[in-house]
Structures are given as structure tokens and as C-alpha cells.
Design an enzyme around this catalytic site. Sequence first.
Site, short mmCIF file in Angstrom:
data_model
loop_
_atom_site.label_atom_id
_atom_site.label_comp_id
_atom_site.label_asym_id
_atom_site.label_seq_id
_atom_site.Cartn_x
_atom_site.Cartn_y
_atom_site.Cartn_z
CG HIS A 149 -1.79 1.18 1.36
ND1 HIS A 149 -3.24 1.26 0.90
CD2 HIS A 149 -1.52 2.51 1.90
CE1 HIS A 149 -3.71 2.32 1.05
NE2 HIS A 149 -2.61 3.03 1.96
CD GLU A 150 1.61 3.66 3.59
OE1 GLU A 150 1.95 4.68 2.91
OE2 GLU A 150 0.54 3.40 4.32
#
Length: 416
Positions: A21-22
Amino acid sequence: MSSLEITLKVILLFFVLVTIHEWGHFYFAKRAGILVREFAIGFGPKLFSFKKGETRFTLRFLPIGGFVRMAGEDPEMIDIQKGQTIAVKLNKSNEVTFLYLDQLNQRSDVIQGEVTNIDMERKLEVELLVGEHEAKYTIHPQAMMVTKGTETQIAPFNRQFGSKTVGQRAMSIVMGPVMNFLLAVVLFCIVVIMAGVPMNTKLDTVVADQPAQQAGLLKGDIVKSVNGTDIGANFNRLTDMIQKSPQKSMNWIVDRGGKEVPLQVTPSSEGKVGIVIGFDKRSATFGEVLTGTWDYVSKTTVGILDGFKKLVFGQVKMDDLGGPVRIVEVTGQFVQNGMTSYIYWAAIFSLYLGLFNLLPFPALDGSRLVFLGIEAVRGKPVDPSRESLVHFVGFALLMLLMVVVTYNDIVRLIKS
């Protein structure tokens, strides 16, 4: 399966889902030319960190998410004011590469003076009163400010989040959830490939002294039809028919070693016969992998969105919500059921994280996209200080909710 193996797989699941996600935020921010100060997994105190290029990568204590800190997204913590005495170090081109804010007398090969004018965002210049003379220096775009032993790279305006177009900023935000969606698709695809395609409904277990055994059913029997209805691989049809026929005789035809055997099976008053259902399987074709993956993604998405709707309209009690402890507990159960089950749960969780982060709640990616949408309509951004306040309040509320659901998890574990 050992407790250590379960624990490691739970940690791996969290690490992979948050990191992917990051990384979506990080990669597209870097592509837009935004200075990314930190890539963090977890919140709270730092456990481990290292710096690569312009970004510090950190592992933090609380495993409840992560973040990518972009220059200009929030107010900068360090600033230099007029009248402040600093020291600067120059490179061979007479550009300022270091600006020292403290311990000035301990710095070597520096020029010390009082700041009369400074612009570290657009002009990249600093004017110092050195003794009785004024001197102007150009600041290198990657110059470092040093205070209390910590180096912080300056962020010229063209490297800040706010300097980019609405489209570039939106892309750097939305690609976090998008990476979770893509990961979920890949994982569901793997599940379809590993699970294969059911061909026949087969009896994996026949429980002793239950209606199935009493009727003559054996382990390995393939259920062909019940009451004249073909079963094939549709085990849901079989279980539904059994549950709707308590204490009613049912005509079963099973394939036993290539021969069809008719049997009379009467479910108990609870609508059970005492079997565990399995399948004969074959490898999925390319088309079946695609359709199976789509079925998983679409049905899971509908289920998650329905859960959000029930939460919004108060159809879910607070005691029904689970936090990190509950997530670890459920993940452990899927891990114990085998690799296919573990990957299936990882896919569900990844899809959930993607959808959750797109909710228009302050501090989530969805809320930041809402502010960018408002900016696109108005033609000018919302006051950054007000937006930061909204996100801060939202983050505080999320942390409060996390404390409450974690408390519920602990109480549930104690009671059980």
C-alpha cells in the site's frame, strides 16, 4: 503447525499488505518529483531505520498501518527565521550544502552569520550578516538543515506535494489503495489455480453413528444425484437440500468404484446427516482462472461494502467490531487451515484495506481525494492548516476507535 510459524505468517501478512500500500504512494510520489521524507511501516516509536537516497525507511512499534511522509503535505517542522544566527557550509561551487542551526562554535569549515533574508523554497538564497559585511549565497536544492544531531533535507517548492498538479497529487494518493486491489486480484488468481476446479461432490468423511453411515454411505462416495436432482460439483445444493429435509427420506445415488449405488438417507431433526464434503478436482483453464478470480473479487467487494453500509447505519454493534487482536486471531485460524486458506484470507484483507482507505473519512486516503476534488472544482486549494486539522481530528478518532475495539478483543479473549 507451531505457534512460531503462525506468528511469523501473521507478521508477514501485515508487513506485505502495508508495504504494498505505502509503496503505491511512494512510487507515484517519486515519479511526480515529490520529496518523500519517510516511508514507515507502523506508527509510534522507531524500532529500526535506514536511509536510502532522500528517504528514510522506518519500522515502528505499533503494527496498525503505515505512512509515506511527503514534503509539503504537512507543515514543515524546522524553519529558519530572520535574525537567527546560523552557520553554513559551502561546496566547491560556493553553494550552501549544510545549514547548521545549533552548536555553531563546534562546526568546522563553516561561515557563521546572522540571517537577514532567506528563501529555501523558490529563490534558494540566503543572505547573512557576517561581521560587518553582508554576503549572499545560493542554496543547493538538496541542502541539509542540521539541528540536535538530525539532518533534514530542504524542500524547494517544486519538490513539495502542493506544487504538483491535482492529477499528480491524486495519483500519489489513490495508488496506495489501488496497489491493494491489484494484490488482491493476484492472490485470488493464485487461490483459483491452487484450489483447482471441483468436478464432483465427494464424501471426505462419514461420521460414525450418524444418518449417513447408517444409510450405508462410505468415505470416497461421489454424490451423483439426490431426489432426482443432479449434484455435480454444487455442494451448496446438496447441503441446502439436506437442511430442508429434516427426518425426511431422501433418494441418493452415489458412484462407488464406477458403479451407481442407490441409497435412502434420512437427515436428523437438525437437518444433518454427518458428512464432510470434498471434491474431485482438475486444473483450472485460463478462462476459468479469469472468471473464478472475477467471482472472488466481485463477491468479496459486495460483502465488504455491505459491511460498511451496516456500520454507517448502525446495524453493527460496537461489540461486533474487531481490532488488531481479532485480526491476528482470525489470521491464525486461516494459517492453520493451509496455504490456500492463508492466501485467500490475505486477498480478502488486502481488498478490505484498499476499500477502507478510500472511505471519505478524515485522515484516510479517501478524505484527501475529497479535498483534491474540492480544489479541482474551486480552482484553488483548501487552506492547508484547516485540512491538516481535519485529518488530525480524524486520525485521533481512528486511534480512539482502535483502542475501543482492541479492548473488546481482549475482553472477548478473556471470556472465551
